[in-house]
Design a protein around this motif. Structure first.
Motif, short mmCIF file in Angstrom:
data_model
loop_
_atom_site.label_atom_id
_atom_site.label_comp_id
_atom_site.label_asym_id
_atom_site.label_seq_id
_atom_site.Cartn_x
_atom_site.Cartn_y
_atom_site.Cartn_z
N HIS A 368 10.68 32.78 96.94
CA HIS A 368 12.08 32.38 96.93
C HIS A 368 12.86 33.11 98.03
CE1 HIS A 368 16.07 31.34 95.40
NE2 HIS A 368 16.36 32.63 95.32
N LEU A 369 12.63 34.41 98.18
CA LEU A 369 13.34 35.20 99.18
C LEU A 369 12.92 34.80 100.60
CD1 LEU A 369 13.22 38.62 97.33
CD2 LEU A 369 15.32 37.39 97.96
N CYS A 370 11.66 34.47 100.77
CA CYS A 370 11.21 34.00 102.09
C CYS A 370 11.91 32.71 102.48
CB CYS A 370 9.69 33.80 102.08
SG CYS A 370 8.74 35.33 102.17
N ARG A 371 12.06 31.80 101.52
CA ARG A 371 12.76 30.54 101.80
C ARG A 371 14.22 30.80 102.17
NH1 ARG A 371 9.61 28.57 97.42
NH2 ARG A 371 11.34 28.97 95.98
N LYS A 372 14.87 31.72 101.46
CA LYS A 372 16.27 32.00 101.71
C LYS A 372 16.48 32.69 103.06
CE LYS A 372 19.27 33.03 98.67
NZ LYS A 372 20.12 33.75 97.70
N LEU A 373 15.53 33.52 103.46
CA LEU A 373 15.66 34.26 104.70
C LEU A 373 15.25 33.45 105.94
CD1 LEU A 373 14.32 37.74 103.55
CD2 LEU A 373 16.59 37.32 104.51
N LYS A 374 14.55 32.35 105.72
CA LYS A 374 14.00 31.60 106.84
C LYS A 374 15.04 31.18 107.89
CE LYS A 374 13.25 27.40 106.79
NZ LYS A 374 13.92 26.18 107.28
N PRO A 375 16.23 30.68 107.51
CA PRO A 375 17.20 30.27 108.54
C PRO A 375 17.69 31.44 109.40
CG PRO A 375 17.76 29.32 106.40
CD PRO A 375 16.70 30.34 106.15
N ASN A 376 17.59 32.67 108.90
CA ASN A 376 18.12 33.84 109.62
C ASN A 376 17.03 34.73 110.21
OD1 ASN A 376 20.97 33.39 108.91
ND2 ASN A 376 20.35 33.91 106.84
N ILE A 377 15.77 34.38 109.97
CA ILE A 377 14.71 35.33 110.30
C ILE A 377 14.62 35.60 111.80
CG2 ILE A 377 12.73 33.77 110.60
CD1 ILE A 377 12.81 37.00 108.49
N LEU A 378 14.80 34.58 112.63
CA LEU A 378 14.73 34.78 114.08
C LEU A 378 15.88 35.66 114.55
CD1 LEU A 378 13.27 34.18 116.72
CD2 LEU A 378 14.66 32.11 116.95
N SER A 379 17.07 35.41 114.02
CA SER A 379 18.22 36.23 114.39
C SER A 379 18.03 37.68 113.97
CB SER A 379 19.50 35.67 113.75
OG SER A 379 19.76 34.37 114.20
N LEU A 380 17.43 37.88 112.80
CA LEU A 380 17.22 39.24 112.30
C LEU A 380 16.26 40.03 113.18
CD1 LEU A 380 16.96 38.47 108.47
CD2 LEU A 380 18.68 39.92 109.56
N ILE A 381 15.21 39.40 113.64
CA ILE A 381 14.26 40.12 114.48
C ILE A 381 14.80 40.26 115.90
CG2 ILE A 381 12.89 38.15 115.26
CD1 ILE A 381 11.52 41.57 114.12
N GLU A 382 15.63 39.30 116.35
CA GLU A 382 16.20 39.39 117.69
C GLU A 382 17.18 40.56 117.80
OE1 GLU A 382 15.44 37.91 120.34
OE2 GLU A 382 14.28 36.17 119.73
N VAL A 383 17.81 40.92 116.69
CA VAL A 383 18.75 42.05 116.71
C VAL A 383 18.06 43.32 117.18
CG1 VAL A 383 20.11 43.58 115.24
CG2 VAL A 383 20.30 41.10 114.97
N GLU A 384 16.81 43.49 116.79
CA GLU A 384 16.06 44.70 117.13
C GLU A 384 15.19 44.52 118.38
OE1 GLU A 384 16.44 47.51 115.74
OE2 GLU A 384 17.56 46.98 113.94
N ALA A 385 15.19 43.34 118.97
CA ALA A 385 14.25 43.03 120.06
C ALA A 385 14.47 43.88 121.30
CB ALA A 385 14.34 41.56 120.42
#
Length: 432
Positions: A368-385
Motif C-alpha cells: 500500500h505504501l509503495c503504491r502511495k509513494l510511486k507518484p513522488n518516488i522520482l522527485s524524492l530520489i532527485e532531491v538527494e541526487a
C-alpha cells in the motif's frame, strides 16, 4: 621476529603519552579514562567515514535504478500500443522504494551521530569528562555500522538486478559501486564482531537495572537517561500493541513493538548465555554460543529502532508543510514495516503475535505504501541526487535519455567496429 629488535625513541607513537630516556612515563592527559578516550577518536572518525561512504554508495545505486526504471518500458501495452514503465510494476516498487526510504531515514541518523562526535571532540578539547557519551556512541555505532553496511550491500545488489542485463554493463557504474561498497562490511571492524560490543553492553545495562532474575523489569523502574537517549525504554513495561487495521500501523506503535523486541532479545541472550554456563561451558564459549539468532539480532534491532525514532523525532519537531510531512511520514512507515517483517519469527516466538492477521497487515502495508509513494518516488530520489559526473552512469543520467547514452557508450568504446585479430584463429580451433 621483533624480539630484542631496537627501535629509536624518535619512532615512538607519542601523541598523548611518552617515555623519557630514563624510562619515566608522562602524558599530556593525566586522567586515564580521558586518555583512553583520546586514543579511540581516530577509530571513531574512521567508522564515521565508512558510514558516510556507504550511504553515498546506496544513494548512487538507488538513484540509477529509479531513474532507469522510470524510463525503461516493457510489456503491458495500453490502448495506444505504448508499453508500461517498469517502475509501475509491483515487483519493481517493492525492490526499490524501501531503499529510497532508507536513504532518508539513515541520513537523519548520520547527522545525529555526527553531532555527537562533534560534542565528543569539543569536550575533549576542554578536558571535560565525556566518557558516558563516548561509551554510548561506541556501542551505538557498533550496531549502526553493521546495520547500514549490510543494508547497502543488499541494496546495491538489488538495484543492479532491478536494471536487468543493462545493470551488468561496466558503463552502468553499478559494478564499480558494488566493488567499492563490499569492502565496507569489514572496514573499521568486522560487522559480526562489532555487534558483540553492542549486545554485551545492552545485557549489562539491563541486568544492572533489572536485577538478577533477568525477567521483565519492574514497571516502576526509573528511566535510564543517557546522552544520546538510545536505550531509555529498557525499563518500560512490556505492553503489547494490537494490530488490526492500517491505522494501527503507525510509527509510534512500531517503535513500541521494537522496544519490546529489544527487551525480549536481551532476556533471551542472557538466558541462552546462562544456560550454556549451566551445561559446563566456559565463559568465552558460552558467549560465543549465544550470538546467532540471539545477541547479534539484538544489536541490529536496537540500532534499527534508534534509526527509526531519530527520523521520526526530527520530523515531528520541524515546521513542515502538510503535503511534505505526509510523504516523509509514508517514507518512515515504509522503512519501518519493511524492516519489522524480518523479525516476525521473534514476535511469534515470544507470543507477542498469536494470529496470522498482523503478518498480512504488515505485508499489505508495504504494498500500500509503495503504491502511495510511486507518484513522488522520482522527485524524492532527485532531491538527494549528486551531479552526473559523480554518478557517472549511462543508466542514471539526469537527462533520462538512457538509450542514447547506451548507444553513445557503445560507439565510443575502443575497437567496437573492428574485427578481433584472433577471430579467425578462434574459428579454426572450434569443434562446432
Amino acid at each position: 621476529m621483533f624480539s630484542h629488535y631496537w627501535v629509536p625513541r624518535c619512532s615512538l607513537l607519542a601523541r598523548f603519552s611518552s617515555v623519557s630516556p630514563q624510562g619515566d612515563y608522562s602524558s599530556l592527559i593525566p586522567d586515564p579514562g580521558l586518555r583512553f578516550a583520546s586514543s579511540l577518536i581516530p577509530l571513531f572518525l574512521g567508522r564515521w567515514c565508512v558510514l558516510g561512504c556507504t550511504w553515498g554508495n546506496l544513494l548512487k545505486a538507488t538513484l540509477i535504478a529509479v531513474r532507469y526504471s522510470t524510463v525503461r518500458k516493457q510489456f503491458g501495452e495500453d490502448r495506444e500500443g505504448r508499453e508500461t514503465s517498469v517502475i509501475e510494476y509491483q515487483t519493481q516498487q517493492v525492490r526499490l522504494f524501501p531503499y529510497v526510504a532508507a536513504i532518508y531515514v539513515y541520513k537523519t541518523t548520520l547527522y545525529s551521530v555526527t553531532n555527537a562526535l562533534s560534542d565528543i571532540n569539543n569536550a575533549m578539547a576542554e578536558s571535560e569528562d565525556c566518557s558516558e557519551l563516548i561509551t554510548e556512541w561506541h556501542i551505538l555505532m557498533s550496531g549502526f555500522k553493521p546495520l547500514l553496511t549490510w543494508l547497502a550491500v543488499a541494496g546495491v545488489q538489488e538495484c543492479r538486478e532491478a536494471c536487468g542485463g543493462h545493470g551488468y554493463l561496466y558503463a552502468s557504474a553499478l559494478g564499480e559501486i558494488k566493488e567499492d561498497n563490499d569492502s565496507m562490511v569489514t572496514l573499521e571492524g568486522d560487522n559480526n564482531v562489532l555487534t558483540q560490543q553492542t549486545s554485551k553492553f545492552l545485557t549489562y545495562i539491563y541486568k544492572t537495572h533489572g536485577g538478577p532474575n533477568v525477567g521483565p523489569i519492574h514497571p516502576n523502574s526509573a528511566r535510564i537517561d543517557s546522552p544520546m537517549n538510545s536505550y531509555y525504554y529498557l525499563t518500560q513495561p512490556d505492553e503489547r500493541v494490537k494490530l488490526a487495521s492500517f491505522q494501527d500501523l503507525n510509527v509510534s506503535n512500531i517503535l513500541s513493538i521494537y522496544s519490546f523486541l529489544v527487551r525480549y532479545l536481551i532476556r533471551k541472550t542472557i538466558a541462552t548465555y546462562e544456560t550454556n554456563l549451566s551445561k559446563g561451558l566456559d565463559k568465552f564459549t558460552a558467549h560465543n554460543e549465544s550470538q546467532v539468532y540471539v545477541a547479534r539480532t539484538l544489536a541490529l534491532v536496537y540500532s534499527e529502532r534508534y534509526v527509526i525514532e531519530t527520523f521520526w523525532t526530527k520530523l515531528a519537531s520541524r515546521e513542515t508543510s502538510t503535503p511534505l510531512k505526509l510523504v516523509l511520514t509514508e517514507l518512515c512507515l515504509l522503512y519501518s514495516v519493511w524492516s519489522l517483517e524480518k523479525y516476525l519469527p521473534y514476535l511469534y516466538e515470544s507470543e507477542y503475535f498469536t494470529s496470522g492477521e498482523p503478518v498480512k497487515l504488515i505485508q499489505d502495508s508495504v504494498l500500500h505504501l509503495c503504491r502511495k509513494l510511486k507518484p513522488n518516488i522520482l522527485s524524492l530520489i532527485e532531491v538527494e541526487a549528486p551531479p552526473d559526473f559523480i554518478v557517472n552512469s549511462i543508466l542514471g543520467s539526469s537527462s533520462g535519455l538512457v538509450y542514447k547514452e547506451l548507444q553513445s557508450a557503445f560507439y565510443q568504446y575502443p575497437a567496437t567496429f573492428e574485427i578481433d585479430p584472433e577471430w579467425k584463429a578462434m574459428l579454426g580451433k572450434s569443434n562446432l
